[in-house]
Design an enzyme around this catalytic site. Sequence first.
Site, PDB file in Angstrom:
ATOM      1  N   HIS A 215      49.353-103.621 -63.899  1.00  0.00           N
ATOM      2  CA  HIS A 215      49.351-104.242 -65.053  1.00  0.00           C
ATOM      3  C   HIS A 215      50.946-104.092 -65.810  1.00  0.00           C
ATOM      4  O   HIS A 215      51.010-103.359 -66.495  1.00  0.00           O
ATOM      5  CB  HIS A 215      48.420-104.896 -66.255  1.00  0.00           C
ATOM      6  CG  HIS A 215      48.028-103.054 -66.261  1.00  0.00           C
ATOM      7  ND1 HIS A 215      48.251-103.088 -68.038  1.00  0.00           N
ATOM      8  CD2 HIS A 215      46.831-102.390 -65.756  1.00  0.00           C
ATOM      9  CE1 HIS A 215      47.674-101.972 -68.000  1.00  0.00           C
ATOM     10  NE2 HIS A 215      47.213-101.346 -67.115  1.00  0.00           N
TER      11      HIS A 215
ATOM     12  N   HIS B 197      64.220-101.527 -55.347  1.00  0.00           N
ATOM     13  CA  HIS B 197      63.519-101.498 -54.076  1.00  0.00           C
ATOM     14  C   HIS B 197      62.006 -99.948 -54.046  1.00  0.00           C
ATOM     15  O   HIS B 197      62.384 -99.189 -54.825  1.00  0.00           O
ATOM     16  CB  HIS B 197      64.067-100.733 -52.833  1.00  0.00           C
ATOM     17  CG  HIS B 197      63.315-100.820 -51.937  1.00  0.00           C
ATOM     18  ND1 HIS B 197      64.817-100.273 -50.927  1.00  0.00           N
ATOM     19  CD2 HIS B 197      62.216-101.070 -51.355  1.00  0.00           C
ATOM     20  CE1 HIS B 197      63.295 -99.920 -49.475  1.00  0.00           C
ATOM     21  NE2 HIS B 197      62.275-100.206 -49.730  1.00  0.00           N
TER      22      HIS B 197
HETATM   23  C1  LIG Z   1      60.498 -98.160 -44.616  1.00  0.00           C
HETATM   24  C2  LIG Z   1      61.348 -97.052 -45.242  1.00  0.00           C
HETATM   25  O1  LIG Z   1      61.719 -96.773 -44.313  1.00  0.00           O
HETATM   26  S1  LIG Z   1      62.202 -97.274 -46.259  1.00  0.00           S
HETATM   27  C3  LIG Z   1      62.973 -96.002 -47.581  1.00  0.00           C
HETATM   28  C4  LIG Z   1      62.132 -95.145 -48.271  1.00  0.00           C
HETATM   29  N1  LIG Z   1      63.006 -94.140 -47.929  1.00  0.00           N
HETATM   30  C5  LIG Z   1      62.367 -92.557 -48.705  1.00  0.00           C
HETATM   31  O2  LIG Z   1      61.426 -92.684 -49.139  1.00  0.00           O
HETATM   32  C6  LIG Z   1      63.429 -91.600 -49.544  1.00  0.00           C
HETATM   33  C7  LIG Z   1      63.761 -91.052 -50.332  1.00  0.00           C
HETATM   34  N2  LIG Z   1      64.884 -90.139 -50.687  1.00  0.00           N
HETATM   35  C8  LIG Z   1      64.790 -88.780 -51.187  1.00  0.00           C
HETATM   36  O3  LIG Z   1      63.884 -88.232 -50.861  1.00  0.00           O
HETATM   37  C9  LIG Z   1      66.493 -88.269 -51.044  1.00  0.00           C
HETATM   38  O4  LIG Z   1      65.897 -87.082 -50.716  1.00  0.00           O
HETATM   39  C10 LIG Z   1      66.894 -88.176 -52.028  1.00  0.00           C
HETATM   40  C11 LIG Z   1      67.408 -89.856 -52.551  1.00  0.00           C
HETATM   41  C12 LIG Z   1      66.377 -88.036 -52.913  1.00  0.00           C
HETATM   42  C13 LIG Z   1      68.465 -87.729 -51.174  1.00  0.00           C
HETATM   43  O5  LIG Z   1      69.152 -87.545 -52.683  1.00  0.00           O
HETATM   44  P1  LIG Z   1      70.884 -87.132 -51.728  1.00  0.00           P
HETATM   45  O6  LIG Z   1      71.240 -87.300 -53.275  1.00  0.00           O
HETATM   46  O7  LIG Z   1      70.764 -87.086 -50.304  1.00  0.00           O
HETATM   47  O8  LIG Z   1      69.662 -85.309 -51.629  1.00  0.00           O
HETATM   48  P2  LIG Z   1      70.378 -84.303 -50.946  1.00  0.00           P
HETATM   49  O9  LIG Z   1      69.863 -84.557 -49.694  1.00  0.00           O
HETATM   50  O10 LIG Z   1      71.421 -83.599 -51.089  1.00  0.00           O
HETATM   51  O11 LIG Z   1      69.525 -83.071 -51.707  1.00  0.00           O
HETATM   52  C14 LIG Z   1      69.996 -82.439 -52.995  1.00  0.00           C
HETATM   53  C15 LIG Z   1      68.157 -81.308 -52.908  1.00  0.00           C
HETATM   54  O12 LIG Z   1      67.614 -82.248 -53.561  1.00  0.00           O
HETATM   55  C16 LIG Z   1      65.812 -81.861 -52.463  1.00  0.00           C
HETATM   56  N3  LIG Z   1      65.024 -83.189 -52.548  1.00  0.00           N
HETATM   57  C17 LIG Z   1      65.657 -83.868 -51.556  1.00  0.00           C
HETATM   58  N4  LIG Z   1      64.645 -85.321 -51.525  1.00  0.00           N
HETATM   59  C18 LIG Z   1      63.488 -84.742 -52.169  1.00  0.00           C
HETATM   60  C19 LIG Z   1      62.173 -84.559 -52.732  1.00  0.00           C
HETATM   61  N5  LIG Z   1      61.895 -86.150 -52.264  1.00  0.00           N
HETATM   62  N6  LIG Z   1      61.271 -84.410 -52.865  1.00  0.00           N
HETATM   63  C20 LIG Z   1      61.764 -82.289 -53.313  1.00  0.00           C
HETATM   64  N7  LIG Z   1      63.130 -82.327 -53.407  1.00  0.00           N
HETATM   65  C21 LIG Z   1      63.946 -83.001 -52.339  1.00  0.00           C
HETATM   66  C22 LIG Z   1      66.365 -80.782 -51.442  1.00  0.00           C
HETATM   67  O13 LIG Z   1      66.029 -80.205 -50.661  1.00  0.00           O
HETATM   68  C23 LIG Z   1      67.911 -80.629 -52.091  1.00  0.00           C
HETATM   69  O14 LIG Z   1      67.801 -79.157 -52.277  1.00  0.00           O
HETATM   70  P3  LIG Z   1      68.348 -78.171 -52.113  1.00  0.00           P
HETATM   71  O15 LIG Z   1      69.726 -78.228 -53.189  1.00  0.00           O
HETATM   72  O16 LIG Z   1      67.481 -77.322 -53.114  1.00  0.00           O
HETATM   73  O17 LIG Z   1      68.741 -78.131 -51.250  1.00  0.00           O
END
Ligand SMILES: CC(=O)SCCNC(=O)CCNC(=O)[C@H](O)C(C)(C)COP(=O)(O)OP(=O)(O)OC[C@H]1O[C@@H](n2cnc3c(N)ncnc32)[C@H](O)[C@@H]1OP(=O)(O)O
Length: 212
Positions: free
Chosen positions: A132, A141
């Site tokens: 709500h 998104h």
């Molecule tokens: C139907 C569908 O598919 S819709 C699409 C759905 N998509 C998603 O949910 C994707 C979500 N994306 C994420 O969680 C990604 O990992 C992002 C956007 C956070 C990554 O962002 P980036 O800027 O590329 O970060 P990068 O991959 O360089 O990671 C940086 C650090 O964060 C960490 N990290 C990345 N994602 C996560 C997460 N979700 N939780 C915890 N830590 C994370 C990595 O392990 C890395 O750690 P390190 O520096 O100790 O090695």
Amino acid sequence: MLPGLHVIGAGGHAKVIVELAYATGRNIAGIYDDQYERHPGVLGYTVTGPIASLPDTSNTHAIIAVGNNRFRQVIDGRFQHVTWATLIHPFSWVSPSARLGPGTVVLAGVVVQAQATLGRHVIANTGCSIDHDCTVGDYVHLAPGSRLAGGVHLGEGSFLGTKASAIPGVTVGEWSIVGAGAVVSRSLSANVTAVGVPAKVIKERPTGWQND
Ligand SMILES: CC(=O)SCCNC(=O)CCNC(=O)[C@H](O)C(C)(C)COP(=O)(O)OP(=O)(O)OC[C@H]1O[C@@H](n2cnc3c(N)ncnc32)[C@H](O)[C@@H]1OP(=O)(O)O
């Protein structure tokens, strides 16, 4: 009978949108994508042509089926006359007091509660919930399974990864990214990436960054 739907985008998200269109009783009138070598068709439909070939008239009922938030904003700005469809999957719940903007899609298993407001071209992806009084900005998104408690504000273009959640009343700033599984327990400023429980900022981008 509802007018046929023109779909912009021919990647993975477009498959879901084409089936959402069927589920809402619509036919597909055309599919538009600039990368037809990579995306030649969707579920048996051949790409009609590049995005620029979509007729920009009010008789054109269209939807932008691309997950990239910035891309949806750019395409929205490119077509001034198109009628953007708002699609709600029959297996979802949208409160009668909620408001949804043009181009917004509510996929299967989503719940949108009382007096929530969703802007233009929002993707409420599979099984997310928006409680709500939330306000969800244009081009946001919410990935599958993400959760907003009551009164959360998501700024324009922000992204919540799959199974991320936000506690009551927090704000996620414009164009910010919340990683999969994160819990937003304090408001986040604009143009940051935050991950973890509780969500911590790991990256900041300059304002106006264009390559989300
Ligand atoms: C139907 C569908 O598919 S819709 C699409 C759905 N998509 C998603 O949910 C994707 C979500 N994306 C994420 O969680 C990604 O990992 C992002 C956007 C956070 C990554 O962002 P980036 O800027 O590329 O970060 P990068 O991959 O360089 O990671 C940086 C650090 O964060 C960490 N990290 C990345 N994602 C996560 C997460 N979700 N939780 C915890 N830590 C994370 C990595 O392990 C890395 O750690 P390190 O520096 O100790 O090695």
